[in-house]
Design a protein around this motif. Sequence first.
Motif, PDB file in Angstrom:
ATOM      1  N   UNK A   1     -39.600  11.743 -68.706  1.00  0.00           N
ATOM      2  CA  UNK A   1     -40.034  10.750 -69.673  1.00  0.00           C
ATOM      3  C   UNK A   1     -40.954   9.787 -68.921  1.00  0.00           C
ATOM      4  N   UNK A   2     -42.236   9.684 -69.310  1.00  0.00           N
ATOM      5  CA  UNK A   2     -43.156   8.826 -68.561  1.00  0.00           C
ATOM      6  C   UNK A   2     -42.825   7.338 -68.658  1.00  0.00           C
ATOM      7  N   UNK A   3     -42.043   6.958 -69.662  1.00  0.00           N
ATOM      8  CA  UNK A   3     -41.715   5.546 -69.835  1.00  0.00           C
ATOM      9  C   UNK A   3     -40.679   5.071 -68.833  1.00  0.00           C
ATOM     10  N   UNK A   4     -39.715   5.934 -68.504  1.00  0.00           N
ATOM     11  CA  UNK A   4     -38.639   5.473 -67.625  1.00  0.00           C
ATOM     12  C   UNK A   4     -38.271   6.458 -66.510  1.00  0.00           C
ATOM     13  N   UNK A   5     -38.967   7.598 -66.455  1.00  0.00           N
ATOM     14  CA  UNK A   5     -38.737   8.553 -65.384  1.00  0.00           C
ATOM     15  C   UNK A   5     -37.492   9.408 -65.520  1.00  0.00           C
ATOM     16  N   UNK A   6     -36.761   9.272 -66.627  1.00  0.00           N
ATOM     17  CA  UNK A   6     -35.560  10.097 -66.780  1.00  0.00           C
ATOM     18  C   UNK A   6     -35.936  11.555 -66.988  1.00  0.00           C
ATOM     19  N   UNK A   7     -35.066  12.442 -66.528  1.00  0.00           N
ATOM     20  CA  UNK A   7     -35.287  13.874 -66.679  1.00  0.00           C
ATOM     21  C   UNK A   7     -34.895  14.271 -68.097  1.00  0.00           C
ATOM     22  N   UNK A   8     -35.843  14.853 -68.822  1.00  0.00           N
ATOM     23  CA  UNK A   8     -35.588  15.296 -70.193  1.00  0.00           C
ATOM     24  C   UNK A   8     -35.079  16.730 -70.225  1.00  0.00           C
ATOM     25  N   UNK A   9     -35.418  17.501 -69.210  1.00  0.00           N
ATOM     26  CA  UNK A   9     -35.003  18.896 -69.148  1.00  0.00           C
ATOM     27  C   UNK A   9     -35.783  19.627 -68.083  1.00  0.00           C
ATOM     28  N   UNK A  10     -35.563  20.919 -68.010  1.00  0.00           N
ATOM     29  CA  UNK A  10     -36.293  21.778 -67.085  1.00  0.00           C
ATOM     30  C   UNK A  10     -36.983  22.875 -67.875  1.00  0.00           C
ATOM     31  N   UNK A  11     -38.121  23.301 -67.369  1.00  0.00           N
ATOM     32  CA  UNK A  11     -38.862  24.396 -67.986  1.00  0.00           C
ATOM     33  C   UNK A  11     -39.290  25.377 -66.895  1.00  0.00           C
ATOM     34  N   UNK A  12     -39.605  26.595 -67.323  1.00  0.00           N
ATOM     35  CA  UNK A  12     -40.036  27.627 -66.385  1.00  0.00           C
ATOM     36  C   UNK A  12     -41.354  27.226 -65.738  1.00  0.00           C
ATOM     37  N   UNK A  13     -41.471  27.498 -64.460  1.00  0.00           N
ATOM     38  CA  UNK A  13     -42.699  27.237 -63.718  1.00  0.00           C
ATOM     39  C   UNK A  13     -43.490  28.542 -63.671  1.00  0.00           C
ATOM     40  N   UNK A  14     -44.173  28.829 -64.781  1.00  0.00           N
ATOM     41  CA  UNK A  14     -44.902  30.087 -64.914  1.00  0.00           C
ATOM     42  C   UNK A  14     -46.120  30.099 -63.998  1.00  0.00           C
ATOM     43  N   UNK A  15     -46.461  31.280 -63.556  1.00  0.00           N
ATOM     44  CA  UNK A  15     -47.612  31.449 -62.680  1.00  0.00           C
ATOM     45  C   UNK A  15     -48.519  32.568 -63.153  1.00  0.00           C
ATOM     46  N   UNK A  16     -49.380  32.992 -62.288  1.00  0.00           N
ATOM     47  CA  UNK A  16     -50.370  34.028 -62.615  1.00  0.00           C
ATOM     48  C   UNK A  16     -49.719  35.313 -63.106  1.00  0.00           C
ATOM     49  N   UNK A  17     -48.685  35.773 -62.433  1.00  0.00           N
ATOM     50  CA  UNK A  17     -48.016  37.020 -62.837  1.00  0.00           C
ATOM     51  C   UNK A  17     -47.468  36.905 -64.262  1.00  0.00           C
ATOM     52  N   UNK A  18     -46.875  35.765 -64.583  1.00  0.00           N
ATOM     53  CA  UNK A  18     -46.345  35.545 -65.927  1.00  0.00           C
ATOM     54  C   UNK A  18     -47.477  35.540 -66.953  1.00  0.00           C
ATOM     55  N   UNK A  19     -48.591  34.903 -66.604  1.00  0.00           N
ATOM     56  CA  UNK A  19     -49.738  34.864 -67.497  1.00  0.00           C
ATOM     57  C   UNK A  19     -50.254  36.278 -67.769  1.00  0.00           C
ATOM     58  N   UNK A  20     -50.387  37.074 -66.717  1.00  0.00           N
ATOM     59  CA  UNK A  20     -50.879  38.438 -66.896  1.00  0.00           C
ATOM     60  C   UNK A  20     -49.905  39.276 -67.721  1.00  0.00           C
ATOM     61  N   UNK A  21     -48.610  39.095 -67.524  1.00  0.00           N
ATOM     62  CA  UNK A  21     -47.614  39.796 -68.329  1.00  0.00           C
ATOM     63  C   UNK A  21     -47.726  39.412 -69.804  1.00  0.00           C
TER      64      UNK A  21
END
Length: 133
Positions: free
Chosen positions: A38-58
């Motif tokens: 959250x940019x307002x207070x820095x709290x963690x809202x969650x986690x998401x996949x850190x997709x890369x080139x291989x994921x994009x090509x798939x």
Amino acid sequence: MSPTPSGPPSTASPHEERLLIDGKLRSAAGSGTFEVLNPADGTVLGKVADAGREDMLDAIGAALRAFEETDWAVDRQFRKRALTQLLDALVEEKDELREELIAEAGAPRMLTHGAQLEEPLQKFRWRFRVREG
């Protein structure tokens, strides 16, 4: 989730840390994730996949296969049903999307009633009406 400075706690469904590629949920190729803050207070809202080139090509490969091996390219009614389902789901979850925009992007609530949420949904709906005839 904790309350955001702009409103009540988010009622959004639990976040998804995996990618949807070729109709299957999977971790990013490198199995990495990153935190959404959250940019307002820095709290963690969650986690998401850190997709890369291989994921994009798939994902590109899966989309190309769907285009070439299914009726997507030639069945206008099928495409319309799929896109209508997407629009209906977005409209149904509009309030949750609004809270997520506010928490994740720091969007002022008033912008979510215009340029950041309502207007794109209206344009999506308008394009269906124009092309239906």
